[in-house]
Write a protein that holds these residues in place. Structure first.
Motif, PDB file in Angstrom:
ATOM      1  N   GLN A  81       0.863  -1.191   0.000  1.00 18.67           N
ATOM      2  CA  GLN A  81       0.000   0.000   0.000  1.00 18.67           C
ATOM      3  C   GLN A  81       0.896   1.235   0.000  1.00 18.67           C
ATOM      4  N   ALA A 112      -9.744   4.767  -7.957  1.00 18.74           N
ATOM      5  CA  ALA A 112     -10.498   5.572  -6.996  1.00 18.74           C
ATOM      6  C   ALA A 112     -11.167   4.626  -6.014  1.00 18.74           C
ATOM      7  N   LYS A 113     -11.444   5.130  -4.833  1.00 19.76           N
ATOM      8  CA  LYS A 113     -12.127   4.282  -3.841  1.00 19.76           C
ATOM      9  C   LYS A 113     -13.622   4.561  -3.894  1.00 19.76           C
ATOM     10  N   ARG A 115     -17.318   5.710  -3.195  1.00 16.33           N
ATOM     11  CA  ARG A 115     -17.914   6.826  -2.445  1.00 16.33           C
ATOM     12  C   ARG A 115     -18.884   6.235  -1.419  1.00 16.33           C
ATOM     13  N   ASN A 241     -17.324   6.649  -7.351  1.00 18.01           N
ATOM     14  CA  ASN A 241     -16.000   6.564  -6.747  1.00 18.01           C
ATOM     15  C   ASN A 241     -15.413   7.951  -6.531  1.00 18.01           C
ATOM     16  N   ASP A 244      -8.344   8.940  -4.301  1.00 15.61           N
ATOM     17  CA  ASP A 244      -7.696   8.944  -2.990  1.00 15.61           C
ATOM     18  C   ASP A 244      -6.208   9.216  -3.230  1.00 15.61           C
ATOM     19  N   ALA A 246      -4.034  11.269  -1.303  1.00 12.03           N
ATOM     20  CA  ALA A 246      -3.272  11.863  -0.197  1.00 12.03           C
ATOM     21  C   ALA A 246      -1.795  11.513  -0.325  1.00 12.03           C
ATOM     22  N   VAL A 281      -8.118   7.932 -12.069  1.00 11.15           N
ATOM     23  CA  VAL A 281      -7.605   8.952 -11.165  1.00 11.15           C
ATOM     24  C   VAL A 281      -7.318  10.264 -11.912  1.00 11.15           C
TER      25      VAL A 281
END
Ligand code: NAP
Length: 313
Positions: A81, A112-113, A115, A241, A244, A246, A281
């Motif tokens: 990860q 994307a994760k 929603r 989605n 993510d 960060a 993404v």
């Protein structure tokens, strides 16, 4: 400058796998850093009907074939990860927990994760009646009554898939028209054990040990005159989605659009030299396997050319 890999691809979905194939064929050492299983959202798709060359193919089967192709070209997969990416001079460092890897170019294909609805009870009942993956969890609801939330291709695909397993499926959508492709809408409308509740929002998910066949979904702010309580044994949430990213907060100059997606030029180049972007993404209009693969081909080729130019400096 010596690095662990010439190119690190973050994410093993169709964009990442294709980027790796193109970069490897251009003669570079590539690793895919993947936190779970390679295949990305393809693994969640029961059947794919709009990827050119296949009238119908199971998502996992398409993912397998893409992985096999990448493996055959010597692409390595590092199961990790990614926590952060930083850049110093011409070298990227990708931090994964206690391990770090260096690379001369990075392709971000992290997808994307899902929603969330962000309603009371949603987080509490994950794995106890609330699911984000019909293909993974549908069989736990064989013969039961379930709800699906959403109006896109995923929600309608999930409703159709679940209708073959469950007693009944109630599709709840917040608008009075679907975002999904018309072919899916027509197919869903022909299925007897799917009913639709339109113009409705889920406001609360309730239960006891598990989501119970009581008070599962309260629907308010809807086109209906009265708030409604729907009884169901499970609820599948398919409301799209969100990216993510960060992991990129340590790199100066990366540009995001208002939805949080990465902005690139048409050659999939970010504003940071050596950092390329592919797939869901990336800021764009159409997110499909076909467009992910197209991005991957471009990003893989561009990353290879970037490295060749770097080598010639
Ligand atoms: P999507 O197309 O973004 O649709 C999300 C749906 O959820 C929309 O109907 C949206 O409503 C609804 N929604 C969003 N936030 C919500 C909220 N807070 N509460 C209630 N409803 C909410 O997402 P997707 O269906 O997961 O698809 C993602 C991408 O993958 C799309 O590009 C899709 O075409 C693609 N995909 C393709 C296939 C295929 O071609 N076979 C299969 C699956 C997915 P509104 O419509 O009101 O915005």
């Amino acid at each position: 400058m010596k690095t662990d890999f010439e190119i690190a691809v973050i994410g093993g979905g169709p964009a990442g796998l294709t980027a790796a194939v193109y970069a490897a064929r251009a003669g570079h050492t590539v690793t895919i850093l993947e936190g779970a299983a390679c295949g990305g959202q393809m693994l969640l798709a029961h059947e794919i009907e709009n990827y050119p060359g296949f009238t119908k193919i199971a998502g996992y089967a398409l993912a397998d074939q893409m992985m096999e192709q990448a493996n055959s070209l010597g692409v390595s997969i590092t199961y990790a990860q990614v926590d952060s990416v930083t850049k110093e001079d011409d070298r990227f460092t990708v931090l994964c927990g206690s391990k770090s890897y260096t690379a001369s170019a990075v392709i971000v294909a992290a997808g994307a994760k899902h929603r969330t609805l962000d309603v009371p009870g949603e987080a509490e009942f994950i794995g106890r009646g609330v699911s984000y993956c019909a293909v993974c969890d549908g069989r736990f609801f064989a013969g039961k009554d379930v709800a699906v939330v959403g109006g896109g291709n995923t929600a309608l695909g999930d409703a159709i898939y679940l209708s073959n397993i469950c007693n009944s499926v109630t599709l709840i959508h917040r608008r009075d028209t679907f975002r999904a492709d018309r072919i899916l809408v027509r197919r869903m409308e022909a299925i007897d054990n799917i009913r639709t509740v339109m113009g409705a929002r889920v406001t609360k998910i309730e239960g006891d040990q598990r989501v119970q066949p009581l008070d599962l979904v309260s629907v308010a702010e809807s086109a209906m005159s009265q708030p409604m309580v729907l009884q169901a044994d499970g609820v599948f949430i398919a409301v799209g989605n969100v990216p993510d990213l960060a992991m990129l907060s340590g790199i100066d100059g990366v540009q995001f659009d208002e939805g949080g997606y990465l902005v690139t030029d048409e050659r999939c180049r970010s504003k940071v030299p050596g950092l390329f972007v592919a797939g869901d993404v990336r800021s764009k209009n159409l997110r499909q396997i076909a467009t992910a693969v197209a991005d991957g081909a471009i990003a893989g080729t561009e990353a290879a050319e970037y490295l060749d130019a770097l080598g010639n400096k």
